[in-house]
Design an enzyme around this catalytic site. Structure first.
Site, PDB file in Angstrom:
ATOM      1  CG  HIS A  17     103.214  40.410  92.782  1.00 51.70           C
ATOM      2  ND1 HIS A  17     102.383  41.542  93.557  1.00 51.70           N
ATOM      3  CD2 HIS A  17     103.040  41.273  91.591  1.00 51.70           C
ATOM      4  CE1 HIS A  17     102.196  42.579  92.988  1.00 51.70           C
ATOM      5  NE2 HIS A  17     102.443  42.154  91.573  1.00 51.70           N
ATOM      6  CE  LYS A  41      99.249  54.130  89.540  1.00 51.27           C
ATOM      7  NZ  LYS A  41      98.062  52.999  89.704  1.00 51.27           N
TER       8      LYS A  41
END
Ligand code: PNS
Length: 164
Positions: A17, A41
């Protein structure tokens, strides 16, 4: 001024990232890292923790801001007058889902472009869930995440094992 959004759940941020955010920051005047607040989730890290880790991981990049977002990504992008959404593409397996999201976002707001950056070769296999799995199984996660994130993951794993 050209602003781009780098969206994700960042549970937690990985070096993959950071690589995409850093490269986006060289292409745009401002990059807003948009952290998804409500994940489907159950996340390991709260929105505050994910945001805080991202701030630490991107400390040295001057034109990067971190913000939480809820609702439609294109609405968040429009509110911040962004012209682009930047995503990292790791492998062919990412493509179908990313393509679907890009087309949907373009239909919702055709003024916002989706820009794909190819992940650096060393980050091709990286994902937050793989890093957590390696950590849970006792593997060394230091090549995959910034040091501050590694410490937080190990802390979480310790807490989990004490609860058992
Ligand atoms: O890191 P992730 O989990 O791949 O990030 C996915 C994310 C946050 C980019 C995606 O879930 C998203 O854009 N959510 C916002 C909801 C939205 O705008 N949906 C419509 C377009 S698909």
């Amino acid at each position: 001024m050209k602003t781009a959004i780098c969206p994700g759940s960042f549970d937690p941020v990985t070096l993959g990232h950071v690589d995409i955010i850093r490269r986006a920051a060289t292409l745009f005047d401002k990059v807003i890292v948009a952290v998804l607040v409500n994940m489907e989730k159950k996340p390991w890290f709260t929105i505050e923790e994910r945001t805080d880790l991202l701030k630490k991981a991107t400390e040295g990049i001057p034109n990067v801001e971190i913000a939480g977002f809820e609702g439609l990504l294109v609405d968040f992008a429009a509110e911040h007058e962004a012209c682009a959404i930047v995503k990292g593409l790791r492998a062919v397996s990412d493509f179908e889902y990313e393509f679907q999201m890009a087309l949907t976002n373009s239909k919702l707001n055709h003024e916002i472009e989706t820009v794909f950056l190819t992940t650096s070769a060393e980050n091709m296999y990286l994902s937050s869930s793989i890093v957590k799995q390696v950590g849970l199984l006792g593997g060394d996660i230091s090549p995959f995440v910034p040091d501050c994130v590694r410490e937080e993951i190990l802390l979480r794993i310790n807490q989990r094992s004490q609860r058992k």
